[in-house]
Design a protein around this motif. Structure first.
Motif, PDB file in Angstrom:
ATOM      1  N   ALA A   1       1.914   9.606  -5.387  1.00  0.00           N
ATOM      2  CA  ALA A   1       2.437  11.029  -5.155  1.00  0.00           C
ATOM      3  C   ALA A   1       3.460  11.380  -5.889  1.00  0.00           C
ATOM      4  O   ALA A   1       3.615  12.536  -6.483  1.00  0.00           O
ATOM      5  N   ASP A   2       4.634  10.615  -6.660  1.00  0.00           N
ATOM      6  CA  ASP A   2       5.631  11.031  -7.382  1.00  0.00           C
ATOM      7  C   ASP A   2       4.921  11.222  -8.703  1.00  0.00           C
ATOM      8  O   ASP A   2       5.724  11.860  -9.534  1.00  0.00           O
ATOM      9  N   HIS A   3       3.629  10.739  -9.065  1.00  0.00           N
ATOM     10  CA  HIS A   3       3.056  11.198 -10.401  1.00  0.00           C
ATOM     11  C   HIS A   3       1.804  11.829 -10.180  1.00  0.00           C
ATOM     12  O   HIS A   3       1.031  11.988 -11.227  1.00  0.00           O
TER      13      HIS A   3
ATOM     14  N   ARG B   1      -2.468   6.106   7.847  1.00  0.00           N
ATOM     15  CA  ARG B   1      -2.324   7.630   7.542  1.00  0.00           C
ATOM     16  C   ARG B   1      -0.928   7.748   7.454  1.00  0.00           C
ATOM     17  O   ARG B   1      -0.053   7.397   7.948  1.00  0.00           O
ATOM     18  N   ASP B   2      -0.586   8.926   6.436  1.00  0.00           N
ATOM     19  CA  ASP B   2       0.496   9.485   6.163  1.00  0.00           C
ATOM     20  C   ASP B   2       0.392  10.837   5.548  1.00  0.00           C
ATOM     21  O   ASP B   2      -0.201  10.769   4.230  1.00  0.00           O
ATOM     22  N   ALA B   3       0.740  11.909   6.081  1.00  0.00           N
ATOM     23  CA  ALA B   3       0.414  13.181   5.426  1.00  0.00           C
ATOM     24  C   ALA B   3       1.386  13.396   4.275  1.00  0.00           C
ATOM     25  O   ALA B   3       0.795  14.267   3.381  1.00  0.00           O
ATOM     26  N   GLU B   4       2.342  12.763   4.007  1.00  0.00           N
ATOM     27  CA  GLU B   4       3.398  12.830   2.821  1.00  0.00           C
ATOM     28  C   GLU B   4       2.526  12.092   1.775  1.00  0.00           C
ATOM     29  O   GLU B   4       2.658  12.667   0.386  1.00  0.00           O
ATOM     30  N   ILE B   5       2.203  11.014   1.721  1.00  0.00           N
ATOM     31  CA  ILE B   5       1.622  10.349   0.635  1.00  0.00           C
ATOM     32  C   ILE B   5       0.081  10.070   0.685  1.00  0.00           C
ATOM     33  O   ILE B   5      -0.328   9.296  -0.182  1.00  0.00           O
ATOM     34  N   GLY B   6      -0.411  10.112   1.760  1.00  0.00           N
ATOM     35  CA  GLY B   6      -1.999  10.013   1.958  1.00  0.00           C
ATOM     36  C   GLY B   6      -2.712  10.932   1.157  1.00  0.00           C
ATOM     37  O   GLY B   6      -2.361  11.921   0.820  1.00  0.00           O
ATOM     38  N   CYS B   7      -4.003  10.613   1.073  1.00  0.00           N
ATOM     39  CA  CYS B   7      -5.050  11.284   0.174  1.00  0.00           C
ATOM     40  C   CYS B   7      -5.515  12.562   1.275  1.00  0.00           C
ATOM     41  O   CYS B   7      -6.109  12.295   2.319  1.00  0.00           O
ATOM     42  N   GLY B   8      -5.140  13.662   0.653  1.00  0.00           N
ATOM     43  CA  GLY B   8      -5.243  14.927   1.530  1.00  0.00           C
ATOM     44  C   GLY B   8      -6.779  15.170   1.904  1.00  0.00           C
ATOM     45  O   GLY B   8      -7.082  15.596   2.846  1.00  0.00           O
ATOM     46  N   PRO B   9      -7.676  15.210   0.991  1.00  0.00           N
ATOM     47  CA  PRO B   9      -9.071  15.291   1.130  1.00  0.00           C
ATOM     48  C   PRO B   9      -9.742  14.208   2.055  1.00  0.00           C
ATOM     49  O   PRO B   9     -10.762  14.496   2.761  1.00  0.00           O
ATOM     50  N   ASP B  10      -8.893  13.123   2.510  1.00  0.00           N
ATOM     51  CA  ASP B  10      -9.388  12.016   3.458  1.00  0.00           C
ATOM     52  C   ASP B  10      -8.547  11.959   4.631  1.00  0.00           C
ATOM     53  O   ASP B  10      -8.344  10.838   5.073  1.00  0.00           O
ATOM     54  N   ASP B  11      -8.236  13.222   5.030  1.00  0.00           N
ATOM     55  CA  ASP B  11      -7.032  13.214   6.263  1.00  0.00           C
ATOM     56  C   ASP B  11      -5.883  12.514   6.192  1.00  0.00           C
ATOM     57  O   ASP B  11      -5.404  11.863   7.122  1.00  0.00           O
ATOM     58  N   GLY B  12      -5.372  12.171   4.996  1.00  0.00           N
ATOM     59  CA  GLY B  12      -4.149  11.500   4.911  1.00  0.00           C
ATOM     60  C   GLY B  12      -4.366  10.106   5.009  1.00  0.00           C
ATOM     61  O   GLY B  12      -3.317   9.412   5.120  1.00  0.00           O
ATOM     62  N   ARG B  13      -5.488   9.473   4.971  1.00  0.00           N
ATOM     63  CA  ARG B  13      -5.851   7.965   4.920  1.00  0.00           C
ATOM     64  C   ARG B  13      -4.853   7.686   3.645  1.00  0.00           C
ATOM     65  O   ARG B  13      -5.034   8.134   2.635  1.00  0.00           O
ATOM     66  N   LEU B  14      -4.415   6.302   3.598  1.00  0.00           N
ATOM     67  CA  LEU B  14      -3.992   5.812   2.444  1.00  0.00           C
ATOM     68  C   LEU B  14      -4.817   4.758   1.714  1.00  0.00           C
ATOM     69  O   LEU B  14      -4.766   4.711   0.489  1.00  0.00           O
ATOM     70  N   VAL B  15      -5.881   4.449   2.269  1.00  0.00           N
ATOM     71  CA  VAL B  15      -6.805   3.487   1.548  1.00  0.00           C
ATOM     72  C   VAL B  15      -8.489   3.818   1.735  1.00  0.00           C
ATOM     73  O   VAL B  15      -8.773   4.127   2.938  1.00  0.00           O
TER      74      VAL B  15
ATOM     75  N   ILE C   1       0.862  -1.074   0.102  1.00  0.00           N
ATOM     76  CA  ILE C   1      -0.158   0.082  -0.148  1.00  0.00           C
ATOM     77  C   ILE C   1       0.747   1.358   0.074  1.00  0.00           C
ATOM     78  O   ILE C   1       0.690   2.270  -0.685  1.00  0.00           O
ATOM     79  N   ARG C   2       1.844   1.226   0.928  1.00  0.00           N
ATOM     80  CA  ARG C   2       2.690   2.569   0.975  1.00  0.00           C
ATOM     81  C   ARG C   2       3.628   2.503  -0.524  1.00  0.00           C
ATOM     82  O   ARG C   2       3.734   3.651  -0.888  1.00  0.00           O
ATOM     83  N   ALA C   3       3.905   1.451  -1.011  1.00  0.00           N
ATOM     84  CA  ALA C   3       4.690   1.549  -2.585  1.00  0.00           C
ATOM     85  C   ALA C   3       3.648   2.117  -3.427  1.00  0.00           C
ATOM     86  O   ALA C   3       4.173   3.025  -4.394  1.00  0.00           O
ATOM     87  N   MET C   4       2.430   1.687  -3.423  1.00  0.00           N
ATOM     88  CA  MET C   4       1.443   2.314  -4.200  1.00  0.00           C
ATOM     89  C   MET C   4       1.220   3.593  -4.188  1.00  0.00           C
ATOM     90  O   MET C   4       1.429   4.726  -5.338  1.00  0.00           O
ATOM     91  N   ARG C   5       1.095   4.278  -2.678  1.00  0.00           N
ATOM     92  CA  ARG C   5       0.670   5.612  -2.579  1.00  0.00           C
ATOM     93  C   ARG C   5       2.047   6.332  -2.840  1.00  0.00           C
ATOM     94  O   ARG C   5       2.128   7.703  -3.251  1.00  0.00           O
ATOM     95  N   ARG C   6       3.375   5.874  -2.805  1.00  0.00           N
ATOM     96  CA  ARG C   6       4.440   6.769  -3.260  1.00  0.00           C
ATOM     97  C   ARG C   6       4.477   6.881  -4.488  1.00  0.00           C
ATOM     98  O   ARG C   6       4.727   7.955  -4.901  1.00  0.00           O
ATOM     99  N   TRP C   7       4.089   5.891  -5.225  1.00  0.00           N
ATOM    100  CA  TRP C   7       4.070   5.831  -6.643  1.00  0.00           C
ATOM    101  C   TRP C   7       3.084   7.089  -7.234  1.00  0.00           C
ATOM    102  O   TRP C   7       3.212   7.673  -7.950  1.00  0.00           O
TER     103      TRP C   7
END
Length: 237
Positions: free
Chosen positions: A158-160, A202-216, A150-156
């Motif tokens: 964010a990078d794109h 949750r991760d402020a750097e790679i999570g979904c901003g409109p969803d409070d940084g949640r990853l999923v 999940i973190r790898a997908m979210r980093r990808w």
């Protein structure tokens, strides 16, 4: 609804998709299922990019309010991210714009990436001698490996430039049989643990901003009932 494909050929075809979208407004459409797996949609990344463009254009023409989700790859590993990057880069090269994705989608299985072995094999369009993660059967319910995906997908994402898009896990679960050690107690432990994981990541750097940084944002357990993978069934016959 899910649009299927085989080596890039859409089922149903794009002309039918436009009519279906117009008749059923407001839906989220998944374009393909595991195109990275030879016995699923079996589509090289560059071919997938073209098929996605055709499906996306047809659906949006029929229903501008529709949401379109990219296909869920079988799992997120360096090998599968290479598939995703090739798909993304080819789309941009061919159409001169970023791939328009309303919802990003992934599967989160833990399976072996080696030709001729159990697992998900090597994606179409990749070299025969390549291999990816050589996970073992006992890794199949390893939540740390699921979180890593999940973190790898979210980093990808964010990078794109896709950080604030939703991420769905449209398929994950237990495919291994009970005789391999996956009894009810083990399956339940993995299921409940996955719920806790997905709810709290949750991760402020790679999570979904409109969803409070949640990853999923959403997830879907597989299977509900499937005779091939009965250890993870939610229902019996």
């Amino acid at each position: 609804p899910m649009v299927r494909m085989r080596n890039g050929r859409l089922y149903p075809p794009s002309s039918t998709l436009r009519d279906l979208a117009a008749q059923n407004p407001g839906l989220t459409w998944l374009i393909g299922n595991e195109p990275d797996v030879p016995w699923q949609d079996n589509t090289p990344p560059e071919v997938y990019a073209i098929a996605y463009h055709r499906a996306y254009s047809a659906i949006k023409a029929g229903d501008p309010t529709a949401q379109v989700a990219v296909a869920g790859l079988s799992q997120i590993t360096p090998l599968r991210l290479a598939y995703l990057t090739r798909m993304w880069d080819f789309y941009h090269k061919l159409y001169g714009t970023d791939m328009p994705v309303d919802i990003w989608n992934m599967h989160a299985f833990v399976l072996r990436e080696q030709r001729g072995e159990w697992g998900v094999n090597i994606p179409p369009g990749f070299l025969i001698e390549q291999h990816g993660e050589l996970w073992e059967v006992d890794d199949h319910d390893n939540l740390a490996l699921v979180e890593e995906q999940i973190r790898a997908m979210r980093r990808w994402m964010a990078d794109h430039g896709q950080k604030d898009k939703p991420l769905w896990i449209s398929e994950y679960g237990i495919l291994m049989p009970e005789e391999y050690g996956f009894d009810d107690a083990r399956v339940i432990r993995f299921m409940l643990g996955s719920f806790d994981l997905f709810l709290n990541l949750r991760d402020a750097e790679i999570g979904c901003g409109p969803d409070d940084g949640r990853l999923v944002q959403r997830w879907n357990w597989y299977p509900a009932r499937d005779s091939r993978y009965s250890a993870g069934n939610l229902f019996d016959n």
